[in-house]
Each structure stands twice: as C-alpha cells, then as structure tokens.
Scaffold this active site. Structure first.
Site, PDB file in Angstrom:
ATOM      1  N   CYS A 161       0.402  -1.365   0.466  1.00  0.00           N
ATOM      2  CA  CYS A 161      -0.074  -0.012  -0.498  1.00  0.00           C
ATOM      3  C   CYS A 161       0.630   1.375   0.710  1.00  0.00           C
ATOM      4  O   CYS A 161       0.460   2.272   0.096  1.00  0.00           O
ATOM      5  CB  CYS A 161      -0.624  -0.119   1.176  1.00  0.00           C
ATOM      6  SG  CYS A 161      -2.058  -1.520   0.876  1.00  0.00           S
ATOM      7  N   HIS A 286      -3.742   7.964   6.011  1.00  0.00           N
ATOM      8  CA  HIS A 286      -4.029   6.636   5.245  1.00  0.00           C
ATOM      9  C   HIS A 286      -5.673   5.917   5.781  1.00  0.00           C
ATOM     10  O   HIS A 286      -5.704   5.823   5.178  1.00  0.00           O
ATOM     11  CB  HIS A 286      -2.863   5.684   5.544  1.00  0.00           C
ATOM     12  CG  HIS A 286      -2.379   4.295   4.765  1.00  0.00           C
ATOM     13  ND1 HIS A 286      -2.190   4.328   3.430  1.00  0.00           N
ATOM     14  CD2 HIS A 286      -2.776   2.955   5.606  1.00  0.00           C
ATOM     15  CE1 HIS A 286      -2.432   3.012   3.692  1.00  0.00           C
ATOM     16  NE2 HIS A 286      -2.740   2.342   4.578  1.00  0.00           N
ATOM     17  N   HIS A 320      -9.712   1.156  -0.245  1.00  0.00           N
ATOM     18  CA  HIS A 320      -8.649   1.186  -0.085  1.00  0.00           C
ATOM     19  C   HIS A 320      -8.201   0.647  -1.245  1.00  0.00           C
ATOM     20  O   HIS A 320      -8.720  -0.493  -1.542  1.00  0.00           O
ATOM     21  CB  HIS A 320      -7.676   0.159   0.559  1.00  0.00           C
ATOM     22  CG  HIS A 320      -6.762   0.631   1.278  1.00  0.00           C
ATOM     23  ND1 HIS A 320      -5.490   0.922   0.784  1.00  0.00           N
ATOM     24  CD2 HIS A 320      -5.640  -0.152   2.581  1.00  0.00           C
ATOM     25  CE1 HIS A 320      -4.361   1.241   0.909  1.00  0.00           C
ATOM     26  NE2 HIS A 320      -4.150   0.400   2.361  1.00  0.00           N
TER      27      HIS A 320
END
Length: 396
Positions: A161, A286, A320
């Site tokens: 990520c 995030h 995400h």
C-alpha cells in the site's frame, strides 16, 4: 536542487474518471455513495467495494500483446490517456530515452490468472494463449513504456500500500539524479478475488462502509484505481516538495504501534521540503479503518503535527486501492491545492463515534474550508511489513 513538479494528472476510481468527477465527490456536502455493495469478488458475502462506476468503460487492449491484456493494464492505459498529450510533448522535447516510467502495483494480471485457473480445474487445460507473464509485476511498466513510446528507465515498485507514493518519490530521484528529464509515475491496482480473500483471511475487511478513527471501526473496504502523473522540473500545478520513506520491519501485517516509522517518513518529507510542521494545512490520512492502523497513525500525526491540523481519510469514498492508494491520494492533494481559492477540504466520512483510546484530531466536517488557498498537503501511505511513505505536496 531543482524543484520537482506534478505537471499533469490522470485518474480513475470509484469517484469516476478524470478530475471533474473526483472533485465533485471529494467536496460533496453529503456522502456520495461511491462504494458498491457486491458479491462479485466474494460469492455469498456482499461487500462494499470501491469499484469503477458503471458508466466508466475501460479501453480495449487489442493493440497489445496477449500477455499484456489485463484489467490492471486497462486501468493504467485509461489513466495514461488523460495525460497523453503532455507525455507526447515531453518525448518530443527530451527524446524517448530521457523519459522514464515508475509504477506502483500489486495485483498485475491476477484476475486473468484466476479465470485461467478456473478453466484448468474445469476442463483440464488453460485457455488458449494464456501466458503467466500476465501476472508478472513488471508487466504494466513494459506495457506502458512500449505503447507510450518511453525508452528511458521503466520499472515497477511493489511494496503493497505504499507503492504509489514510493513511485512518485522514485520519479523525483530520477529527475534529481539527472537520469531522466521527465517521468510518468503513479500507481494502479485492479480488484480481484485473490485480494479480497487475502484481506478477508486477515479479518481486515469490513462488511459495512469503512469507518476510519471510529470506536466502531471494523476494517477496510477494498477498491481499484489508477492515478498517473507527468513529473518534471518545469513548473506545474503542484510541487512535490518533499517525500519520506521508512521501514519498521515490526510485523508482516501490523504496523509498529509506537508510530515511530510513520513519524520518520513524515519528518523526512518535511525536512526535505524545509517546511515546518506548523505549515501543513491538511493531512490526507492513510486512514484504513483497521484498529491497528488508525491507532498508530493518529498517534504519529498527533505527536508530530499536534491536534489542530485538519485531517481526513478519503478511503470511504474510493476504498483502499492498495498499490494505487498513494498515487490516488496524491491526486486528492492535487484537487485540494489547485483551483480551490476557499481552501475546501475533503470531509472525513464516519459515524462520529470517537474512540477515547485515540488522540483527539481535527477531523474535516462537510463543507469545511480554510477560507484561503491551501499551501501544503501531507499524504500518508503505510504498508505491510512496515513500509511507510509520506508525500508533502505544495501549491505552485
């Protein structure tokens, strides 16, 4: 050292394709319902996912070799077309060997591999022409470089990520080292059953819309996206003022709860930009809505920047998007920094149930603005294995 600019931006995500749809969703006064509840990647288990809207059609890749005809590459190609004129101009100006390409990805052609495996189980053979190369991480870089006419360094970063953010940092280093005069950089990841099953096995996936920083948070909503930029030395709409990277090596899937690695990445970005913490106008978190990430990140941001800086997670809008997330959220920062005279900020969509175990933070409410243009945006990306990246983006 010469400054580094994001000169052109292309993106597609659950908020749509192009800048206009993204901007409308980011600054909406009411939650835009951008996630779709579906069993497509999780049979008999409906999940909210950040899928492309139905009206967004991906391009046909018949012009490419069979081993490059993946959904992941189609996402990347669609984003590339939004900046194609600027890329072509850079190639004409500097020469193909002076233009580089860096892409963050993690899924490659996994969806196509899943389909091939199903046919193998059902019929005893792979589909005609199936090539394992579809699933190679470097596939998207080879595909884009060939069909954009780029002959400089071209590679993929796959650090889960943090990949998209790291691709932009790598682009900046290529420019500053003199190895390239322009770089196409960003991230792309396509949804697939493998990804959904993997995160589900970790008990990280929420069956409801994700709820960052809430005491009721239950995990992530996965998504797909592509976001690409032309990065160069000539002035552009957004300046990549600083970047920072660190490695916790604390745990395979859980972040260091102390937040020290996240803080190091943010501190590096601020130091490189020579910008004090007090100058940060907004932090794009995030913000995955997992218990561990939100606890770590809120501690790190509060410790470094204090409780007054406006913050939000945009993952309830896009899901995400994994390796694309850092690049997609750089595109969010672009929208905040460009053509935004009142300094509107993306709301933090959640249930409002504060977690008393987390430090107090100034969460952006719908309609909130600074009342002036935004100068600096800090964007955080954290990944499995403790791979941390932070980007500091600034108005021109």
């Amino acid at each position: 050292m010469s400054p580094v600019y994001l000169q052109a931006m292309g993106q597609l995500s659950a908020l749509g394709a192009g800048a206009a749809g993204m901007r409308a969703g980011l600054f909406a006064a009411q939650y835009p319902d951008s996630l779709q509840c579906t069993e497509r990647y999780s049979p008999q288990r409906p999940l909210p996912l950040g899928m492309l809207p139905a009206q967004v059609r991906l391009p046909d890749l018949d012009f490419a070799a069979p081993a490059q005809r993946s959904r992941n590459n189609a996402l990347a190609w669609a984003a590339a077309q939004q900046i194609r004129l600027q890329v072509d101009a850079a190639i004409a100006r500097f020469g193909a060997h002076r233009v580089a390409l860096v892409i963050g990805t993690s899924t490659a052609g996994v969806e196509e591999g899943e389909a091939a495996a199903r046919q193998l189980l059902a019929q005893g053979r792979f589909p005609p022409g199936f090539d394992y190369a579809l699933q190679e991480m470097g596939n998207v870089a080879q595909f884009l470089a060939r069909h954009l006419g780029i002959a400089g360094p071209a590679h993929v970063i796959s650090t889960a990520c943090s990949s998209g953010a790291k691709a932009l940092a790598s682009a900046a280093r290529l420019l500053r080292s003199g190895m390239a005069d322009a770089v196409v950089a960003g991230g792309v990841d396509a949804l697939c059953s493998f990804t959904v099953a993997g995160f589900s096995a970790l008990e990280s996936v929420s069956a409801q819309r994700c709820n960052p920083l809430s005491r009721n948070r239950q995990g992530i909503n996965l998504g797909e996206a592509a976001a690409l930029f032309l990065v160069g030395r000539d002035a552009g709409p957004v300046r990549l003022a600083g970047w920072g990277e660190s490695q916790d090596a604390h745990h395979m899937s859980a972040p260091d709860p102390s937040g020290q690695g996240a803080m190091r990445a943010m501190e590096q970005a601020l130091a490189l930009a020579q910008v004090p913490a007090a100058a940060v106008d907004y932090v794009n978190l995030h913000g995955t809505a997992t218990p561990h990430n939100d606890a770590m990140e809120s501690l790190a941001v509060h410790s470094l920047l204090g409780p007054q800086v406006p913050v939000s997670s945009t993952k309830p809008l896009t899901g995400h998007t994994l390796a694309a997330a850092g690049a997609l959220e750089a595109a969010v920062a672009w929208q905040v920094l460009v053509d935004n005279p009142r300094g509107r900020l993306p709301p933090h969509w959640w249930d409002g149930a504060a977690d008393p175990a987390l430090p107090a933070m100034q969460l952006v409410t719908p309609g909130m603005s600074l009342g002036r243009p935004v100068r600096h945006v800090l964007s955080n990306s954290f990944a499995f294995g403790g791979s941390n990246a932070a980007l500091l983006l600034a108005a021109q």
